[in-house]
Design a protein around this motif. Structure first.
Motif, short mmCIF file in Angstrom:
data_model
loop_
_atom_site.label_atom_id
_atom_site.label_comp_id
_atom_site.label_asym_id
_atom_site.label_seq_id
_atom_site.Cartn_x
_atom_site.Cartn_y
_atom_site.Cartn_z
N ARG A 190 0.83 -1.21 0.00
CA ARG A 190 0.00 0.00 0.00
C ARG A 190 0.86 1.25 0.00
O ARG A 190 0.46 2.30 -0.51
N LYS A 191 2.04 1.16 0.59
CA LYS A 191 2.94 2.29 0.65
C LYS A 191 3.92 2.32 -0.53
O LYS A 191 4.84 3.13 -0.55
N GLY A 192 3.74 1.44 -1.48
CA GLY A 192 4.58 1.42 -2.67
C GLY A 192 5.95 0.81 -2.45
O GLY A 192 6.86 1.00 -3.28
N ILE A 193 6.14 0.08 -1.36
CA ILE A 193 7.43 -0.55 -1.08
C ILE A 193 7.56 -1.82 -1.91
O ILE A 193 6.70 -2.70 -1.86
N GLN A 194 8.62 -1.92 -2.68
CA GLN A 194 8.81 -3.05 -3.59
C GLN A 194 9.77 -4.09 -3.04
O GLN A 194 9.66 -5.27 -3.38
N ASN A 195 10.73 -3.68 -2.23
CA ASN A 195 11.76 -4.59 -1.74
C ASN A 195 11.60 -4.81 -0.23
O ASN A 195 11.77 -3.88 0.55
N PHE A 196 11.27 -6.04 0.15
CA PHE A 196 11.10 -6.31 1.58
C PHE A 196 11.14 -7.80 1.88
O PHE A 196 10.96 -8.64 0.98
N MET A 197 11.40 -8.12 3.13
CA MET A 197 11.31 -9.48 3.65
C MET A 197 10.61 -9.42 5.00
O MET A 197 11.00 -8.66 5.89
N VAL A 198 9.55 -10.21 5.14
CA VAL A 198 8.81 -10.31 6.39
C VAL A 198 8.94 -11.74 6.90
O VAL A 198 8.58 -12.68 6.18
N GLU A 199 9.45 -11.92 8.10
CA GLU A 199 9.62 -13.25 8.68
C GLU A 199 9.04 -13.29 10.08
O GLU A 199 9.40 -12.47 10.94
N GLU A 203 8.11 -18.27 9.08
CA GLU A 203 7.26 -18.09 7.90
C GLU A 203 7.66 -16.77 7.24
O GLU A 203 7.88 -15.76 7.93
N ILE A 204 7.72 -16.75 5.92
CA ILE A 204 8.39 -15.64 5.23
C ILE A 204 7.62 -15.19 3.99
O ILE A 204 7.08 -16.01 3.24
N VAL A 205 7.61 -13.87 3.78
CA VAL A 205 7.18 -13.27 2.51
C VAL A 205 8.32 -12.38 2.03
O VAL A 205 8.84 -11.57 2.80
N VAL A 206 8.70 -12.53 0.76
CA VAL A 206 9.75 -11.67 0.20
C VAL A 206 9.25 -11.03 -1.08
O VAL A 206 8.41 -11.58 -1.79
N SER A 207 9.78 -9.85 -1.36
CA SER A 207 9.44 -9.12 -2.58
C SER A 207 10.67 -8.38 -3.07
O SER A 207 11.47 -7.87 -2.27
N ASP A 242 9.31 -12.26 -4.65
CA ASP A 242 7.86 -12.19 -4.86
C ASP A 242 7.19 -13.53 -4.57
O ASP A 242 6.34 -14.00 -5.34
N ARG A 243 7.57 -14.14 -3.48
CA ARG A 243 7.01 -15.41 -3.05
C ARG A 243 6.86 -15.44 -1.52
O ARG A 243 7.44 -14.62 -0.81
N ALA A 244 6.09 -16.41 -1.07
CA ALA A 244 5.96 -16.67 0.36
C ALA A 244 6.40 -18.09 0.64
O ALA A 244 6.24 -18.98 -0.21
N MET A 245 6.96 -18.32 1.81
CA MET A 245 7.47 -19.64 2.15
C MET A 245 7.17 -19.96 3.60
O MET A 245 7.29 -19.11 4.48
#
Length: 342
Positions: A190-199, A203-207, A242-245
């Protein structure tokens, strides 16, 4: 002649466009990577993202919303209220996770089941420890375990949970962490952030890319017995973007009682810990909640059933570590386009 004049007028605009694009790319590359970490859902989270300011407060708010709805560790959460016999109105977040859970339950023939909570607690992986239930106790609990024993109903303009038996309890821990990752990822997008990793708890989401402008390097742990989580040996490293694991495994959450090992994954149908050869199941999907739920499902289903289900779901990819008849580690995977290094 006319076309040549038009071309001459276009050249300055093209030059400005190229210069503007270069400046934007350069500015983006120099935008710092922020990091936040904390504690939620009974585990630790680590989050990295490229942005010009710290979003710690916003991240905490998003995770708090999930926690106060789905967490069994939060005594004031919606799930806790239901498990204590209450009938609270359900917000959109609860409804969304419930419907997603129900869908996975149906796809896996009940291998994924959010009503497994009483069995998890009875076997000592909830709030009790090292207590092996009797066969009679297990059979008694199985009477009110089953995803078809609950449903959403509309009442006074709000959804409520209908239960066939008031003793049916809920445990969304096998999907809540994944959903939390998705919720933070949605905040970033929503904030236009393209590069990130959430763990969150593994459990992980990367972009996009990391600070080295490379795909994110995510390790899959080697499934050696490690109940204290001191082992950091890596089985393989996946390069993801651009995947979740999500990964589920019995090699960390277990205990021994009277010389027998009891793993934390409970089969909702039998009421007992699974005894398959799969040691860990890593699932890659577009959404982390989906990956989280299917990783748990595969641990319950076993290798053969998991492979058959994956044939029906080409959108899912898996990295399954199991033991052969001699006890040696083996890997089955349908990961193709993502780079994997030993």
């Amino acid at each position: 002649m006319h076309s040549q004049r038009r071309l001459i007028w276009q050249i300055p605009f093209l030059i400005l466009l190229v210069i503007g694009t270069v400046l934007i790319v350069r500015q983006h590359r120099h935008t710092p990577y922020q990091t936040n970490q904390g504690f939620v859902f009974g585990t630790v989270y680590h989050i990295t993202y490229q942005y010009d300011s710290d979003l710690g407060a916003a991240i905490t708010d998003v995770l708090r919303q999930v926690d106060k709805t789905m967490s069994t560790f939060n005594k004031l959460s919606t799930v806790s209220a239901i498990n204590q016999g209450g009938d609270p109105p359900l917000n959109d977040l609860f409804v969304q996770i419930y419907q997603l859970s129900r869908r996975v339950s149906e796809e896996t023939d009940g291998a994924f089941d959010v009503t497994v909570a009483p069995l998890v607690n009875a076997w000592g992986f909830g709030f009790k420890h090292n207590i092996v239930p009797t066969d009679h106790a297990i059979d008694s609990l199985c009477q009110f375990v089953g995803y078809r024993k609950i449903a959403l109903v509309l009442k006074d303009g709000h959804y409520h949970l209908k239960r066939d038996d008031s003793r049916t309890m809920l445990d969304f821990s096998a999907i809540a962490k994944g959903y939390g990752c998705d919720a933070v990822a949605a905040l970033f997008r929503r904030k236009g952030i393209q590069n990130f990793m959430v763990e969150i708890g593994g459990e992980i989401v990367v972009s996009g890319v990391n600070h080295r402008q490379e795909p994110w390097h995510i390790g899959v742990a080697k499934p050696t017995e490690d109940s204290l989580c001191t082992n950091q040996n890596i089985q393989t490293v996946l390069q993801l973007s651009d995947r979740a694991m999500a990964t589920s495994g019995n090699y960390r959450n277990f205990y021994y009682k009277d010389g027998k090992k009891y793993a934390h994954t409970i089969n909702p149908k039998t009421g007992r810990p699974v005894e398959h050869t799969i040691l860990s199941a890593t699932v890659i999907a577009r959404e982390c909640a989906i990956a989280d739920a299917y990783a748990t499902s595969f641990m319950v289903m076993g290798l053969d059933k998991a492979k058959r289900l994956l044939l029906k779901h080409p959108e899912l990819q898996a990295y399954l570590i199991y033991t052969d008849k001699t006890g040696r580690f083996k890997v089955w995977s349908n990961i193709s386009e993502m780079k994997s290094t030993p």
